[in-house]
Design a protein around this motif. Sequence first.
Motif, PDB file in Angstrom:
ATOM      1  N   MET A  36       0.856  -1.191   0.000  1.00 45.20           N
ATOM      2  CA  MET A  36       0.000   0.000   0.000  1.00 45.20           C
ATOM      3  C   MET A  36       0.896   1.246   0.000  1.00 45.20           C
ATOM      4  N   HIS A  42      -7.766   5.368   0.318  1.00 47.77           N
ATOM      5  CA  HIS A  42      -8.463   4.515   1.291  1.00 47.77           C
ATOM      6  C   HIS A  42      -9.158   5.384   2.339  1.00 47.77           C
ATOM      7  N   ARG A  90     -13.417   6.028   2.922  1.00 46.43           N
ATOM      8  CA  ARG A  90     -13.902   5.187   4.019  1.00 46.43           C
ATOM      9  C   ARG A  90     -15.301   5.602   4.445  1.00 46.43           C
ATOM     10  N   ARG A 141      -7.321   9.787  17.026  1.00 45.09           N
ATOM     11  CA  ARG A 141      -6.646   8.654  17.642  1.00 45.09           C
ATOM     12  C   ARG A 141      -5.837   7.873  16.598  1.00 45.09           C
ATOM     13  N   GLU A 142      -6.417   7.723  15.410  1.00 42.24           N
ATOM     14  CA  GLU A 142      -5.707   6.992  14.355  1.00 42.24           C
ATOM     15  C   GLU A 142      -4.436   7.727  13.936  1.00 42.24           C
ATOM     16  N   VAL A 182      -1.913   7.062  16.467  1.00 44.44           N
ATOM     17  CA  VAL A 182      -1.371   5.700  16.339  1.00 44.44           C
ATOM     18  C   VAL A 182      -0.341   5.655  15.208  1.00 44.44           C
ATOM     19  N   ASN A 216      -6.036  -0.339  19.040  1.00 47.64           N
ATOM     20  CA  ASN A 216      -5.797   0.813  18.156  1.00 47.64           C
ATOM     21  C   ASN A 216      -5.514   0.397  16.709  1.00 47.64           C
ATOM     22  N   MET A 223      -6.730   0.271  12.672  1.00 42.46           N
ATOM     23  CA  MET A 223      -7.494   1.132  11.775  1.00 42.46           C
ATOM     24  C   MET A 223      -8.770   0.378  11.399  1.00 42.46           C
ATOM     25  N   PRO A 224      -9.925   0.894  11.817  1.00 44.52           N
ATOM     26  CA  PRO A 224     -11.164   0.109  11.663  1.00 44.52           C
ATOM     27  C   PRO A 224     -11.537  -0.170  10.206  1.00 44.52           C
ATOM     28  N   SER A 225     -11.090   0.683   9.288  1.00 49.88           N
ATOM     29  CA  SER A 225     -11.515   0.503   7.896  1.00 49.88           C
ATOM     30  C   SER A 225     -10.565  -0.397   7.112  1.00 49.88           C
ATOM     31  N   MET A 226      -9.492  -0.839   7.765  1.00 50.87           N
ATOM     32  CA  MET A 226      -8.501  -1.660   7.052  1.00 50.87           C
ATOM     33  C   MET A 226      -8.574  -3.113   7.489  1.00 50.87           C
ATOM     34  N   ARG A 234      -3.729  -5.193   6.086  1.00 54.32           N
ATOM     35  CA  ARG A 234      -3.392  -3.773   5.853  1.00 54.32           C
ATOM     36  C   ARG A 234      -2.911  -3.111   7.142  1.00 54.32           C
TER      37      ARG A 234
END
Lengths: 386, 231
Positions: A1, A9, A13, A289-290, A293, B97, B99-102, B106
């Motif tokens: 990726m 992506h 989403r 939060r993402e 991370v 933690n 990534m919820p969409s991956m 991924r």
Amino acid sequence: MTDVRLILHNLFRKLVRTLLLITATMIAFLIYGTLAGFDESIEQVYSKIPADRLITVNTINFTQPLPYAYVNRVRAIEGVERASHANWFGGYYREERNQVATFAVDPETYMDVAPEIRVDPQVRDRFVGTRGAMIAPRRLAEQYGWQVGDQVSLFSNIFPRENGSYAWPFEFAGVYDIRAEYGEGGGAVLIHYDYFNEARRFGRDDVGWITIDAVSPEAADRIAEEVDALFANSRAQTETSSAAAFQRGFLEQSISIASVVTLVSTAGFATILLIVGNAMVVAIRERTREVAVLKTLGFGGVRIFRLILGESLALVLIGGALGLGLTALIFSMLSQVPGNPLPPLKLYPITIATAVGYMVLLGIVTGLIPAVGAWRLKIVTALGRE
Amino acid sequence: MTDPIMRLEGVCKGYRRGGEEIQIFDRLTIDIETGAFISIMGPSGSGKTTLLNLLGGLDKPDDGRIVFDGQEIQGWGESRLAKWRAANVGFIFQFYNLMPSMSAARNVELPLLLTNYSAKERRRRVATALEVVGLSDRARHRPRELSGGQQQRVGIARAIVADPRLLLADEPTGDLDRQSADEILSILSLLNRDLNKTVVMVTHDPQAASRARQELHLDKGRFTDAQVAAQ
């Protein structure tokens, strides 16, 4: 990726939100593309008009006539190489919705001041030699199936004939083409001024406008002043300007196209700025939060900044490209409409380049606040690790 | 005794909260030996998370030195620290933690985007990492399609995929049932024992702590264990 895939992506989403934002951006650039493309198309055509060509109209406005006698007086001015005249007929074919732009012209001289017309010499001779003749742009003739020798009735929505009828019979003498450098589209039906003038119930011996060719562009300004001075104390005073300025003035009778482009585009872009900017701020806030991370994993601030700016840029570029694509499609469809009085509409590279410039600017501005916020985000704060 | 992979020396750290200065550490010193598996326990507010933040370069000390593999890192800028983390530290969080969409794959691939590996090599490493945590058959699943234990295993795969030497786990079993917690702890033990990863794990759970090779207790910013206190 790769980063590009990561950007796309994240962008898609929330599919519905992203599609709505893209649609909003597309509409903004459709409006911009249409207006700016229209303006540039006109400019491109008018730039082909020789600088030594002048148009004289009634100073009140171009719908008011001028006496026919003015034509010969203009021809007598020193430096005037040739002059011709024309009159708006206001025509339609069979039904009013079939509007057909029609000019009553002096067939012997009009072609000399209309360089965009390319006509077969035989057709020209037939037209000049037949008082009741008409010639038409090829596409219009093909649309209505007019053949040489056909009797064609055009209706005027301004001028009745002596007998009160608004139907004017003509003999179709052939087609003409618009030279490629003038855009190939457009064009008006041409009829004989004398034939029209003798048969009309009112306005006899008036002309709509006079077209003048000066011996040189340098002489044009002086001639314009002399023409207007010559008729300064007459019942119909004149206003003479370059043909290009006249054409633009004709289109901009009630409003300046450039102003419309500026005003509407500014309003559209400002709206997009607020909508997309706000949506991006919310979207990134949702992903605080993402982002933290990603930074924990080792993504640097600059890379995060780039990813988020890339998201807003991608959004605006996709929407903008769709908007310009739709504009090109609409222009293409319009150019297929026979009898369309507009100049041929095209998306010129300058319009596309300017639009892309606006896209990049909007993409950067809308993404800047969330991107800077993400760049500066403190991991321990965002993850609640203090 | 092996050389320390990381050393905190005379570290001071405080926070200002609501106008009040809270001193977490006052001249804290600790060595993390290469290949160690350390659990750190202690009451809330004892400084466990702050210690992990400092070890992982997520936060900077007010004073003192943090040395990783002979290099002092406490003065580095954010960008340099980010690169250092990417290469040397794997993080495992209590709440995963991800990534919820991956997909799981991924998510695991993310740290590899910071490397120069080809797409093929990235795929290979992701597959290996998922295999290590026993989730090869869940590669295409998104986090919401996985149980808590499985999500944490994806988190571990993500932490190890770039082959860091130091793993920092913050309450890795805090959100899991006993069985899942045991599975996670077994994986951490395996990583420590078989792959020689240095593991520092913060936990409230004595049973989890006992799985480590060294248990430390932190209270009011100080280690209460005589062994560490003597250092």
